[in-house]
Design a protein around this motif. Sequence first.
Motif, PDB file in Angstrom:
ATOM      1  N   ASP A 240       0.885  -1.176   0.248  1.00  0.00           N
ATOM      2  CA  ASP A 240      -0.171  -0.156  -0.009  1.00  0.00           C
ATOM      3  C   ASP A 240       0.902   1.156  -0.099  1.00  0.00           C
ATOM      4  O   ASP A 240       0.325   2.391  -0.527  1.00  0.00           O
ATOM      5  N   ALA A 241       2.155   0.974   0.324  1.00  0.00           N
ATOM      6  CA  ALA A 241       2.923   2.278   0.499  1.00  0.00           C
ATOM      7  C   ALA A 241       3.885   2.321  -0.449  1.00  0.00           C
ATOM      8  O   ALA A 241       4.646   3.533  -0.710  1.00  0.00           O
ATOM      9  N   LEU A 242       4.180   1.175  -1.383  1.00  0.00           N
ATOM     10  CA  LEU A 242       5.223   1.360  -2.120  1.00  0.00           C
ATOM     11  C   LEU A 242       4.830   0.958  -3.699  1.00  0.00           C
ATOM     12  O   LEU A 242       3.987  -0.313  -3.792  1.00  0.00           O
ATOM     13  N   SER A 243       4.980   1.539  -4.826  1.00  0.00           N
ATOM     14  CA  SER A 243       4.871   1.164  -5.985  1.00  0.00           C
ATOM     15  C   SER A 243       5.719   1.750  -6.951  1.00  0.00           C
ATOM     16  O   SER A 243       6.421   2.497  -6.739  1.00  0.00           O
ATOM     17  N   TYR A 244       5.540   1.400  -8.371  1.00  0.00           N
ATOM     18  CA  TYR A 244       6.482   1.658  -9.242  1.00  0.00           C
ATOM     19  C   TYR A 244       5.636   1.656 -10.703  1.00  0.00           C
ATOM     20  O   TYR A 244       5.001   0.915 -10.856  1.00  0.00           O
ATOM     21  N   ASN A 245       6.533   2.300 -11.679  1.00  0.00           N
ATOM     22  CA  ASN A 245       5.826   2.334 -12.963  1.00  0.00           C
ATOM     23  C   ASN A 245       7.228   1.963 -14.006  1.00  0.00           C
ATOM     24  O   ASN A 245       8.281   2.798 -13.728  1.00  0.00           O
ATOM     25  N   LEU A 246       6.830   1.523 -14.985  1.00  0.00           N
ATOM     26  CA  LEU A 246       7.844   1.088 -15.887  1.00  0.00           C
ATOM     27  C   LEU A 246       7.178   1.258 -17.485  1.00  0.00           C
ATOM     28  O   LEU A 246       6.304   0.894 -17.611  1.00  0.00           O
ATOM     29  N   GLU A 247       8.089   1.947 -18.206  1.00  0.00           N
ATOM     30  CA  GLU A 247       7.295   1.731 -19.609  1.00  0.00           C
ATOM     31  C   GLU A 247       8.473   2.091 -20.632  1.00  0.00           C
ATOM     32  O   GLU A 247       9.459   2.609 -20.579  1.00  0.00           O
ATOM     33  N   TYR A 248       8.129   1.481 -21.885  1.00  0.00           N
ATOM     34  CA  TYR A 248       9.078   1.611 -23.006  1.00  0.00           C
ATOM     35  C   TYR A 248       8.171   1.530 -24.297  1.00  0.00           C
ATOM     36  O   TYR A 248       7.134   1.210 -24.427  1.00  0.00           O
ATOM     37  N   ALA A 268      11.074   5.016 -15.802  1.00  0.00           N
ATOM     38  CA  ALA A 268      11.246   4.392 -14.630  1.00  0.00           C
ATOM     39  C   ALA A 268      11.138   5.085 -13.537  1.00  0.00           C
ATOM     40  O   ALA A 268      11.796   5.995 -13.206  1.00  0.00           O
ATOM     41  N   GLU A 269      10.075   4.912 -12.501  1.00  0.00           N
ATOM     42  CA  GLU A 269       9.883   5.750 -11.561  1.00  0.00           C
ATOM     43  C   GLU A 269       9.328   4.859 -10.397  1.00  0.00           C
ATOM     44  O   GLU A 269       8.592   3.731 -10.196  1.00  0.00           O
ATOM     45  N   GLY A 270       9.730   5.313  -8.995  1.00  0.00           N
ATOM     46  CA  GLY A 270       9.472   4.520  -7.889  1.00  0.00           C
ATOM     47  C   GLY A 270       8.493   5.742  -6.976  1.00  0.00           C
ATOM     48  O   GLY A 270       8.863   6.864  -6.917  1.00  0.00           O
ATOM     49  N   LEU A 271       7.628   5.064  -6.392  1.00  0.00           N
ATOM     50  CA  LEU A 271       6.708   5.922  -5.748  1.00  0.00           C
ATOM     51  C   LEU A 271       6.588   5.509  -3.964  1.00  0.00           C
ATOM     52  O   LEU A 271       6.448   4.224  -3.967  1.00  0.00           O
ATOM     53  N   ALA A 272       6.628   6.302  -3.187  1.00  0.00           N
ATOM     54  CA  ALA A 272       6.442   5.874  -1.621  1.00  0.00           C
ATOM     55  C   ALA A 272       5.481   6.765  -0.833  1.00  0.00           C
ATOM     56  O   ALA A 272       5.733   7.975  -1.210  1.00  0.00           O
ATOM     57  N   SER A 273       5.027   6.026   0.179  1.00  0.00           N
ATOM     58  CA  SER A 273       4.119   7.208   1.137  1.00  0.00           C
ATOM     59  C   SER A 273       4.827   6.630   2.695  1.00  0.00           C
ATOM     60  O   SER A 273       5.000   5.429   2.960  1.00  0.00           O
ATOM     61  N   VAL A 274       5.422   7.595   3.215  1.00  0.00           N
ATOM     62  CA  VAL A 274       6.094   7.764   4.535  1.00  0.00           C
ATOM     63  C   VAL A 274       5.900   8.512   5.410  1.00  0.00           C
ATOM     64  O   VAL A 274       6.217   9.903   5.212  1.00  0.00           O
ATOM     65  N   GLN A 275       5.076   8.530   6.420  1.00  0.00           N
ATOM     66  CA  GLN A 275       4.938   9.174   7.404  1.00  0.00           C
ATOM     67  C   GLN A 275       4.128  10.547   6.822  1.00  0.00           C
ATOM     68  O   GLN A 275       4.739  11.730   7.114  1.00  0.00           O
ATOM     69  N   LEU A 279       6.573  10.450  -1.793  1.00  0.00           N
ATOM     70  CA  LEU A 279       7.799  10.579  -2.369  1.00  0.00           C
ATOM     71  C   LEU A 279       8.108  10.038  -3.836  1.00  0.00           C
ATOM     72  O   LEU A 279       7.232   9.011  -3.980  1.00  0.00           O
ATOM     73  N   LYS A 280       8.738  10.550  -5.030  1.00  0.00           N
ATOM     74  CA  LYS A 280       8.883  10.159  -6.072  1.00  0.00           C
ATOM     75  C   LYS A 280      10.107  10.193  -6.488  1.00  0.00           C
ATOM     76  O   LYS A 280      10.712  11.297  -6.441  1.00  0.00           O
ATOM     77  N   VAL A 281      10.760   9.400  -7.155  1.00  0.00           N
ATOM     78  CA  VAL A 281      12.053   9.350  -7.866  1.00  0.00           C
ATOM     79  C   VAL A 281      11.645   8.612  -9.145  1.00  0.00           C
ATOM     80  O   VAL A 281      11.354   7.710  -9.551  1.00  0.00           O
ATOM     81  N   GLY A 282      12.379   9.315 -10.445  1.00  0.00           N
ATOM     82  CA  GLY A 282      12.162   8.944 -11.435  1.00  0.00           C
ATOM     83  C   GLY A 282      13.195   9.306 -12.583  1.00  0.00           C
ATOM     84  O   GLY A 282      13.997  10.225 -12.389  1.00  0.00           O
TER      85      GLY A 282
END
Length: 400
Positions: A240-248, A268-275, A279-282
């Motif tokens: 529920d707190a961690l997900s990611y997306n990949l595309e080509y 490519a990107e990762g998403l997180a919910s923390v406290q 957050l997102k990094v891509g």
Amino acid sequence: MNATIRPLGAALAASLFAAPLALADSSSLTEALKDSETRLHLRTRFEDVDQDGVEGSSALTQKTRLTYSSGSYEGFSLLLEMDDTTALTDVDYNDGTGINTGTAVIADPEGTEINQAYLAYQAGDTALKYGRQRILLDNQRFVGGVGWRQNEQTYDGFSAKSTALEDLELFYAYVHNVNRIFGESVAGGDHKHQSHLLNGAFTGLNAGKLVGYAYLLDNESAPGLSSDTLGLRWEGKLSDALSYNLEYATQSEAGDNPTEYSASYLMAEGLASVQGFKLKVGYEVLGSDDGNAAFTTPLATLHAFQGWTDKFLATPATGVEDFYVSAGRAVGPVNLALVHHTLSANEGDSDYGSELGLVAGTKVGPVGLTFKYADYSADDDSEGWATDTRKIWLMVAATF
């Protein structure tokens, strides 16, 4: 075959809608009219642009949208929507239509036009639309509505969307005209098309959603934007707190495009919910074909990607690589987000620059309030692609 699709589509729509309406029971039509809805949307925005090399600009504009949606009779319904954009101060800035050159662009030209006007038919889990309509696919990286600008981008044509098959979402549209943000009264404002949009999503996997698409663009008004794009997108979920997306995706020229090229897209990107933080990094790449031509997304909601200063509305021939991070959270009733982009060429070793953006938004009853800021710093090695640019927006919006 494309040349015959438009008249055939018109005839088909006429036959589909005429028969049921001719046989309609008056009481049923009365009920459908009672179920109709009218909405008014207002959005007032101040935008200020400070850009190296040109005179700075500021604009105060008002968007007014009136939408009528009918009730349903035997699955048939209609929607009509009018938009008006009015400048509340003198238009002494470049609004993107060719006036006030030498000043910074604020692409909100004045005008009144039909934003949407379509007939719809709902048959179980399948929806058909014919006419002018909004098309938003996935995250709008390839097909979107450019909703940030005061005049939305919509599409003239036929579309079908179905969830009749288990765990499968299917979409198809034939588009013969794209109503761009510059308005149809401006030369080149609309783009004539014979384009096909196909998108299918499989949702039967616990680990995520798999999307496949084919966007076959034949732009008759701007042949250099004609292309065939084939791609896959994976939206994965770890918890529920961690997900990611990949595309080509891969892309090549189509229609009467005078440039032969082949380029690829990667994300490519990762998403997180923390406290309480989101957050997102891509990392996103619009590839280049040896510096001669690059991957393009001419129907996208471009403002949402590669920075809010809109320095990359057209992809440089050397492509773009974008490394981005963002963090957001609610502070009381206010939603805050901070985002940073580092942009460079895909072909060669040029660094384009970086951008820092901040947005804050809240609601007071039906009224939404937004403050948005973006600051792009061009790198000395950017080969003149872009210049230092700062933008500020203040916006008030409400729907009744």
